[in-house]
Every structure is written in C-alpha cells, then in structure tokens.
Design an enzyme around this catalytic site. Structure first.
Site, PDB file in Angstrom:
ATOM      1  CG  ASN A  51       1.480  -0.491   1.924  1.00 16.90           C
ATOM      2  OD1 ASN A  51       0.324  -0.577   1.530  1.00 16.90           O
ATOM      3  ND2 ASN A  51       1.972   0.616   2.450  1.00 16.90           N
ATOM      4  CD  GLU A  53       3.090   1.468   6.725  1.00 20.46           C
ATOM      5  OE1 GLU A  53       2.624   2.069   7.716  1.00 20.46           O
ATOM      6  OE2 GLU A  53       3.501   2.050   5.691  1.00 20.46           O
ATOM      7  CB  CYS A  62       6.913  -3.169  -0.666  1.00 18.73           C
ATOM      8  SG  CYS A  62       8.094  -1.944  -0.085  1.00 18.73           S
ATOM      9  CD  GLU A  64       5.652  -2.362  -5.150  1.00 19.82           C
ATOM     10  OE1 GLU A  64       5.494  -2.512  -3.926  1.00 19.82           O
ATOM     11  OE2 GLU A  64       5.923  -1.271  -5.679  1.00 19.82           O
ATOM     12  CB  CYS A  95      11.137   0.617  -2.957  1.00 19.53           C
ATOM     13  SG  CYS A  95      11.101  -1.086  -2.359  1.00 19.53           S
ATOM     14  CB  CYS A  98       9.620  -3.774  -4.849  1.00 21.69           C
ATOM     15  SG  CYS A  98       8.841  -3.864  -3.226  1.00 21.69           S
TER      16      CYS A  98
END
Ligand code: THU
Length: 143
Positions: A51, A53, A62, A64, A95, A98
């Site tokens: 991930n 940010e 994310c 994935e 999530c 994803c």
C-alpha cells in the site's frame, strides 16, 4: 504420454505467501500505520505490491491494486491466485474496491483463491466469488 504438463498448474502458495509477507515491509503507510503486502500469481509469475499512502488521504493505493498494476505493466493478464499479508488478527480481507479489480483479471472468480495471512501464521481463505458475489464483469456493457 507424459502425466505432467496438462491441466491447471499448481499454485505455489508458499512462495506467494512469502512474497506478500516480504513486500509488506515496503508499505508506505505513515498515516494509517497499517502495512499491507500483496502477491498475485499472473500468467505463472508472482508480482508484488504494497500500500502507498498520501497526505491527501483519498489518494492512498491498496497493496492488491498496486500488485495488479505491476503485473499488468509487465504484460500479465490472467490472475490465478492472491496472497495478502497484514498485521491484523484475524487476517484482513481485501477491501471492496480491490475485490472488484481482482475479479477483472481473474481466470475464473469461482476458482481463483485469495489467502489472507499475518506474520503470526494465521490464515483465512476464500474464492474471489465468495468475496464478491454477483460481481459486475463488464459483460453487461454495450459492444
Ligand atoms: N489497504 C490495503 O492495502 N488493502 C486493502 O484491501 C485494505 C486497505 C490499505 C489502504 C490504506 O493504506 C490502509 O490499508 C488503511 O486503510
């Protein structure tokens, strides 16, 4: 006739999980402090992502989707398996966004499996179809 080389290739789960665990250390997560590593098996090759940010929070990517982007940039198209590693207990599942992105590239959502792990060795497992039933596939789009 050889008994090898036919049928679906076995999934190298141990390598996939090890790759997700290792790349988790590269997560850039200064805001959430939630470090995520993902490994995807695409066209027989393992690609990884973490991930990433941003101070502008909605721009966070994310792990994935990062891994899928790496795979696609390398020319990959057919997703066969996914491993995701977090510190969460029980291990955290992908999530919703994803899940949708993973389904886009899945060979078959009914058979492609996602394993969620943590460094303590806990493990959860689903198929993509279990994680995102009745998903939007794009088949409904006009040609
Ligand atoms: N995150 C992932 O990398 N994958 C998921 O499936 C869920 C959330 C990241 C995004 C953000 O950097 C942090 O975890 C907290 O939401």
């Amino acid at each position: 006739m050889s008994s090898t080389g036919s049928g679906p290739a076995a999934i190298p789960w141990a390598e996939l999980e090890a790759a997700a665990l290792a790349v988790r250390d590269r997560a850039y997560a200064p805001y959430s402090k939630f470090h995520v590593g993902a490994a995807v098996l695409v066209d027989g090759t393992i690609y990884t992502g973490a991930n990433v940010e941003n101070a502008s929070y909605p721009l966070c990517v994310c792990a994935e989707r990062c891994a899928i982007g790496v795979a696609v940039a390398a020319g990959g198209t057919r997703l066969a398996a996914v491993a995701v590693c977090t510190d969460a207990s029980p291990p955290s599942s992908p999530c919703g966004a994803c899940r949708q992105v993973l389904v886009e590239f899945a060979i078959d959502p009914a058979t492609v499996e996602v394993v969620a792990i943590n460094p303590a060795g806990e493990r959860r497992r689903w198929t993509l179809a279990q994680l995102l039933p009745d998903s939007f596939s794009g088949r409904e789009l006009p040609t």
